[in-house]
Design an enzyme around this catalytic site. Structure first.
Site, PDB file in Angstrom:
ATOM      1  N   ALA A  35      50.596  46.614  16.532  1.00  0.00           N
ATOM      2  CA  ALA A  35      50.484  45.703  17.679  1.00  0.00           C
ATOM      3  C   ALA A  35      50.316  46.444  19.007  1.00  0.00           C
ATOM      4  O   ALA A  35      49.737  45.901  19.953  1.00  0.00           O
ATOM      5  CB  ALA A  35      51.704  44.787  17.733  1.00  0.00           C
ATOM      6  N   HIS A  37      48.434  49.151  19.477  1.00  0.00           N
ATOM      7  CA  HIS A  37      46.986  49.383  19.623  1.00  0.00           C
ATOM      8  C   HIS A  37      46.269  48.074  19.968  1.00  0.00           C
ATOM      9  O   HIS A  37      45.355  48.056  20.793  1.00  0.00           O
ATOM     10  CB  HIS A  37      46.389  49.912  18.312  1.00  0.00           C
ATOM     11  CG  HIS A  37      46.897  51.255  17.896  1.00  0.00           C
ATOM     12  ND1 HIS A  37      47.712  51.438  16.797  1.00  0.00           N
ATOM     13  CD2 HIS A  37      46.697  52.479  18.431  1.00  0.00           C
ATOM     14  CE1 HIS A  37      47.986  52.723  16.677  1.00  0.00           C
ATOM     15  NE2 HIS A  37      47.399  53.385  17.644  1.00  0.00           N
ATOM     16  N   LYS A 149      53.549  54.852  25.806  1.00  0.00           N
ATOM     17  CA  LYS A 149      54.495  55.511  24.903  1.00  0.00           C
ATOM     18  C   LYS A 149      54.252  57.024  24.942  1.00  0.00           C
ATOM     19  O   LYS A 149      55.176  57.821  24.927  1.00  0.00           O
ATOM     20  CB  LYS A 149      54.383  55.001  23.472  1.00  0.00           C
ATOM     21  CG  LYS A 149      55.483  55.625  22.606  1.00  0.00           C
ATOM     22  CD  LYS A 149      55.573  55.036  21.256  1.00  0.00           C
ATOM     23  CE  LYS A 149      54.783  55.752  20.230  1.00  0.00           C
ATOM     24  NZ  LYS A 149      54.975  57.181  20.100  1.00  0.00           N
TER      25      LYS A 149
END
Ligand code: PAF
Length: 281
Positions: A35, A37, A149
């Site tokens: 999710a 990406h 991230k």
């Protein structure tokens, strides 16, 4: 959705889109899509006419051969997933296409590549810069999308774009988390049941550290994080750092008006989990 493996075909397709004045949004990935990406694909779809997603497990950015060997490769399910969203082109080259001969280019990112991920994964950012610069030259997108991230990777890529004068807007996108707080990552698929169960402790402890930020020193906060996470024998801290959000320089003292982010890398067995959190002090 076109699935393209060769540069010639990719460039032919993109050339006609560009001739028609269409904007290109690019999402580079190593596959094993989740999710996180998909949030990049959706953002790219909202801001561009055409969305290109690349899927290539880049060997030059792995400093550990086992990590490269074990990295999940799921091209079929990845393309099936992308069909459900607005993705126009999947570019899935093989190694010879990206590296017809060994890429010996070196890059210099100064302190940015000497701290945290750069320090613990020697050569990693050179590998990232090699592949991303090649992909940028092949796709020539208007905008490229990267998740926060990998916050340090984002800073390295922005720096590379500035150095190499690519005419590309880099768009940072927020971290997407599982319901229990674990940051989404392709590596999560490699966790055992027990590791997966304990892994959310990382983010939960980061949030506790954030709450303590105003009342504790940097060293106390780091010690608290280490002790709390390593209460589980399944988790081992590789590093925990507070760093200036713009320079990524780790700090050991708080300064007024400094934007600070907490960065951690934790090993669950052989699987490396990284995460970061903006500290709202
Ligand atoms: O973040 C990743 O998945 C990779 O580092 C990238 C940017 C696709 C380069 O291989």
């Amino acid at each position: 959705m076109d699935i393209i493996h060769h540069i010639g075909e990719l460039q032919q397709k993109l050339h006609s889109h560009k001739e028609n004045g269409l904007s290109i949004g690019f999402v580079p990935t190593m596959g094993a899509l989740h999710a996180g990406h998909i949030s990049l694909v959706e953002r790219a779809a909202g801001e561009n006419d055409i969305v290109v997603v690349s899927i290539f497990v880049n060997p030059t950015q792995f400093n550990n051969p086992d990590d490269l060997r074990n990295y999940p490769r799921t091209l079929e399910s990845d393309t099936a997933l992308l069909r459900k969203f607005k993705c126009d082109i999947v570019f899935a080259p093989d190694e010879k296409t990206i590296y017809p001969e060994p890429d010996t280019r070196t890059f210099s990112f100064g302190r940015l590549e000497q701290v945290m991920e750069g320090r613990h994964r020697p050569g990693h950012f050179t590998g990232v810069a090699r592949v991303v610069s090649k992909l940028f030259s092949m796709v020539k997108p208007h905008r490229a999308y990267f998740g926060e991230k990998d916050f340090q990777q984002l800073a390295i890529i922005q720096n590379m774009v500035d150095q190499m004068k690519f005419d590309i807007i880099i768009v940072p996108c927020p971290i997407i988390r599982e319901e229990d707080g674990l940051a989404m990552s392709s590596r999560n698929a490699l966790l055992s049941q027990a590791q997966r169960k304990i892994a959310p402790t990382i983010y939960q402890t980061m949030k506790k550290v954030e709450k303590k930020y105003n009342t504790h020193t940097i060293n106390q906060l780091k010690d608290y994080f280490k002790e709390a996470v390593e209460l589980s024998p399944l988790l081992k801290i590789e590093y925990v750092e507070f760093a200036d959000e713009s320079t990524l320089e780790p700090i050991d003292q708080k300064l007024d008006k400094q934007q600070v982010r907490l960065f951690v890398a934790v090993l669950a067995g052989d699987i490396r989990l990284i995460d970061n959190l903006k500290i709202n002090s």
